[in-house]
Design a protein around this motif. Sequence first.
Motif, mmCIF file in Angstrom:
data_model
loop_
_atom_site.group_PDB
_atom_site.id
_atom_site.type_symbol
_atom_site.label_atom_id
_atom_site.label_comp_id
_atom_site.label_asym_id
_atom_site.label_seq_id
_atom_site.Cartn_x
_atom_site.Cartn_y
_atom_site.Cartn_z
ATOM 1 N N LEU A 53 0.709 -1.228 -0.065
ATOM 2 C CA LEU A 53 0.119 0.038 -0.067
ATOM 3 C C LEU A 53 0.770 1.355 -0.121
ATOM 4 C CD1 LEU A 53 -2.833 -1.191 2.419
ATOM 5 C CD2 LEU A 53 -3.045 -0.685 0.057
ATOM 6 N N TRP A 54 1.957 1.302 0.707
ATOM 7 C CA TRP A 54 2.713 2.347 0.890
ATOM 8 C C TRP A 54 3.585 2.443 -0.287
ATOM 9 C CZ3 TRP A 54 3.110 6.731 3.520
ATOM 10 C CH2 TRP A 54 4.332 7.505 3.574
ATOM 11 N N CYS A 55 4.345 1.408 -0.738
ATOM 12 C CA CYS A 55 4.978 1.603 -1.995
ATOM 13 C C CYS A 55 4.230 1.938 -3.328
ATOM 14 C CB CYS A 55 5.773 0.380 -2.203
ATOM 15 S SG CYS A 55 7.285 0.178 -0.822
ATOM 16 N N GLU A 56 3.301 1.546 -3.535
ATOM 17 C CA GLU A 56 2.520 1.653 -4.673
ATOM 18 C C GLU A 56 1.538 2.960 -4.555
ATOM 19 O OE1 GLU A 56 0.207 -1.937 -5.735
ATOM 20 O OE2 GLU A 56 1.711 -3.134 -5.094
ATOM 21 N N ARG A 57 1.646 3.671 -3.689
ATOM 22 C CA ARG A 57 0.644 4.842 -3.598
ATOM 23 C C ARG A 57 0.779 5.819 -4.587
ATOM 24 N NH1 ARG A 57 4.949 6.228 -0.702
ATOM 25 N NH2 ARG A 57 5.369 8.257 -0.332
ATOM 26 N N CYS A 58 1.917 6.127 -5.102
ATOM 27 C CA CYS A 58 2.175 6.896 -6.327
ATOM 28 C C CYS A 58 2.385 6.536 -7.820
ATOM 29 C CB CYS A 58 3.524 7.776 -6.075
ATOM 30 S SG CYS A 58 3.735 8.362 -4.288
ATOM 31 N N GLY A 59 1.834 5.310 -7.735
ATOM 32 C CA GLY A 59 1.844 4.559 -9.080
ATOM 33 C C GLY A 59 3.208 4.029 -9.347
ATOM 34 N N VAL A 60 3.380 3.658 -10.578
ATOM 35 C CA VAL A 60 4.762 2.910 -11.049
ATOM 36 C C VAL A 60 5.738 4.082 -11.589
ATOM 37 C CG1 VAL A 60 5.896 1.485 -12.872
ATOM 38 C CG2 VAL A 60 3.330 1.101 -12.062
ATOM 39 N N PRO A 61 6.913 3.968 -10.728
ATOM 40 C CA PRO A 61 7.637 5.099 -11.166
ATOM 41 C C PRO A 61 8.452 4.652 -12.549
ATOM 42 C CG PRO A 61 8.685 3.509 -9.534
ATOM 43 C CD PRO A 61 7.382 3.102 -9.892
ATOM 44 N N HIS A 62 9.095 5.901 -13.151
ATOM 45 C CA HIS A 62 9.649 5.747 -14.423
ATOM 46 C C HIS A 62 10.727 4.451 -14.479
ATOM 47 C CE1 HIS A 62 7.309 9.048 -15.735
ATOM 48 N NE2 HIS A 62 7.846 10.009 -14.670
ATOM 49 N N GLN A 63 11.634 4.609 -13.693
ATOM 50 C CA GLN A 63 12.560 3.397 -13.369
ATOM 51 C C GLN A 63 12.267 2.634 -12.594
ATOM 52 O OE1 GLN A 63 15.148 3.337 -15.551
ATOM 53 N NE2 GLN A 63 14.511 5.342 -16.747
ATOM 54 N N ARG A 64 11.368 1.406 -12.767
ATOM 55 C CA ARG A 64 10.930 0.789 -11.931
ATOM 56 C C ARG A 64 11.936 -0.396 -11.231
ATOM 57 N NH1 ARG A 64 5.797 -3.656 -12.116
ATOM 58 N NH2 ARG A 64 6.376 -4.632 -10.047
ATOM 59 N N ILE A 65 12.381 0.094 -10.260
ATOM 60 C CA ILE A 65 13.327 -0.795 -9.516
ATOM 61 C C ILE A 65 12.714 -1.516 -8.324
ATOM 62 C CG2 ILE A 65 15.648 -0.839 -8.279
ATOM 63 C CD1 ILE A 65 16.379 1.604 -9.976
ATOM 64 N N PHE A 66 11.934 -0.625 -7.608
ATOM 65 C CA PHE A 66 11.234 -0.992 -6.341
ATOM 66 C C PHE A 66 9.758 -0.455 -6.553
ATOM 67 C CE2 PHE A 66 9.858 -1.519 -2.028
ATOM 68 C CZ PHE A 66 10.046 -2.984 -1.923
ATOM 69 N N TYR A 67 8.724 -0.981 -6.800
ATOM 70 C CA TYR A 67 7.299 -0.810 -6.809
ATOM 71 C C TYR A 67 6.392 -1.378 -5.797
ATOM 72 C CZ TYR A 67 2.626 -0.005 -8.474
ATOM 73 O OH TYR A 67 1.210 0.248 -8.648
ATOM 74 N N SER A 68 6.863 -2.733 -5.807
ATOM 75 C CA SER A 68 5.597 -3.512 -5.110
ATOM 76 C C SER A 68 6.316 -4.623 -4.377
ATOM 77 C CB SER A 68 4.630 -3.899 -5.977
ATOM 78 O OG SER A 68 3.647 -4.763 -5.146
ATOM 79 N N PRO A 69 6.624 -5.026 -3.158
ATOM 80 C CA PRO A 69 7.403 -6.272 -2.894
ATOM 81 C C PRO A 69 6.687 -7.434 -3.030
ATOM 82 C CG PRO A 69 6.372 -5.030 -0.891
ATOM 83 C CD PRO A 69 6.209 -4.225 -2.087
ATOM 84 N N SER A 70 7.011 -8.309 -3.361
ATOM 85 C CA SER A 70 6.674 -9.566 -3.889
ATOM 86 C C SER A 70 5.611 -10.322 -2.862
ATOM 87 C CB SER A 70 7.326 -10.553 -4.617
ATOM 88 O OG SER A 70 6.905 -11.868 -5.001
ATOM 89 N N GLY A 71 4.475 -10.501 -2.889
ATOM 90 C CA GLY A 71 3.673 -11.019 -1.868
ATOM 91 C C GLY A 71 3.756 -12.716 -2.434
ATOM 92 N N HIS A 72 3.790 -13.126 -3.643
ATOM 93 C CA HIS A 72 3.812 -14.331 -3.765
ATOM 94 C C HIS A 72 5.348 -15.152 -3.134
ATOM 95 C CE1 HIS A 72 0.654 -13.962 -6.724
ATOM 96 N NE2 HIS A 72 0.721 -15.207 -6.941
ATOM 97 N N THR A 73 6.352 -14.264 -3.186
ATOM 98 C CA THR A 73 7.698 -14.653 -2.753
ATOM 99 C C THR A 73 7.549 -14.839 -1.219
ATOM 100 O OG1 THR A 73 8.732 -13.753 -4.595
ATOM 101 C CG2 THR A 73 9.935 -14.488 -2.788
ATOM 102 N N MET A 74 6.831 -13.830 -0.835
ATOM 103 C CA MET A 74 6.800 -14.155 0.786
ATOM 104 C C MET A 74 5.921 -15.023 1.183
ATOM 105 S SD MET A 74 4.550 -13.261 3.578
ATOM 106 C CE MET A 74 3.165 -12.584 2.538
ATOM 107 N N GLY A 75 4.617 -15.358 0.586
ATOM 108 C CA GLY A 75 3.664 -16.242 0.800
ATOM 109 C C GLY A 75 3.987 -17.604 0.773
ATOM 110 N N GLY A 76 4.528 -17.837 -0.368
ATOM 111 C CA GLY A 76 5.115 -19.326 -0.550
ATOM 112 C C GLY A 76 6.041 -19.659 0.398
ATOM 113 N N THR A 77 7.099 -18.809 0.622
ATOM 114 C CA THR A 77 8.144 -19.040 1.415
ATOM 115 C C THR A 77 7.395 -19.275 2.948
ATOM 116 O OG1 THR A 77 9.766 -17.778 0.137
ATOM 117 C CG2 THR A 77 10.321 -18.222 2.433
ATOM 118 N N LEU A 78 6.641 -18.460 3.270
ATOM 119 C CA LEU A 78 6.072 -18.465 4.602
ATOM 120 C C LEU A 78 5.318 -19.830 4.821
ATOM 121 C CD1 LEU A 78 5.110 -17.176 7.377
ATOM 122 C CD2 LEU A 78 3.311 -16.090 5.955
ATOM 123 N N VAL A 79 4.305 -20.181 3.969
ATOM 124 C CA VAL A 79 3.466 -21.479 4.337
ATOM 125 C C VAL A 79 4.237 -22.716 4.100
ATOM 126 C CG1 VAL A 79 1.738 -22.662 3.111
ATOM 127 C CG2 VAL A 79 1.264 -20.013 3.386
#
Length: 191
Positions: A53-79
């Motif tokens: 929510l915090w990172c995506e609040r301003c939309g996709v930056p011109h140079q997308r390096i970090f826009y949205s942390p990966s929930g799939h990576t976290m979720g698969g690792t977590l479960v």
Amino acid sequence: MIGALSDFADQAIAGPVEISVFLILLLAGRRKDALAWAAVMVAAPTLILLLKLWCERCGVPHQRIFYSPSGHTMGGTLVYGGLLALLCRNGWVVLSGACVLAIGFGVTRVLLQVHTVPEVIVGGLIGVGAVMILHQLLGQRRSPLSPQTAFFSIAAALIIGFALHGYRLGAEAWIEKMSHILGRYLSCQKA
């Protein structure tokens, strides 16, 4: 093939697995383990949600390096790493397994071009950290799960995983929309 692996980390699968394992632990009389499981399974996704929510609040930056942390990576690792933490008391094995899961799910997200390397690293770190917190909360001196509890936990993950494979909650679109609404009320500095 890559998308098929990535789908096992979608909340459409992870959520039901989390709930099933919690209920199995409760029914097996492992109340402390069930509470530790529930606490971590709620805390880590909440952290990812807040970061998205915090990172995506301003939309996709011109140079997308970090826009949205990966929930799939976290979720698969977590479960799946959380299941390993339930079954194994050796911290190094749990840490190694969680790292392998984070790398595996992270690579799928990068190859699918839905996340950048920094985004999957953050998701992976949160996932691995949450698995290790769960391992600590469970304690190394705990009694091992009974064979029945271990069997039902793994069986639930497999049955749910294969039964719901391919279903997607589409949470990403909702999160992006909510973050842009949030961005209207917070100062956005587009990069």
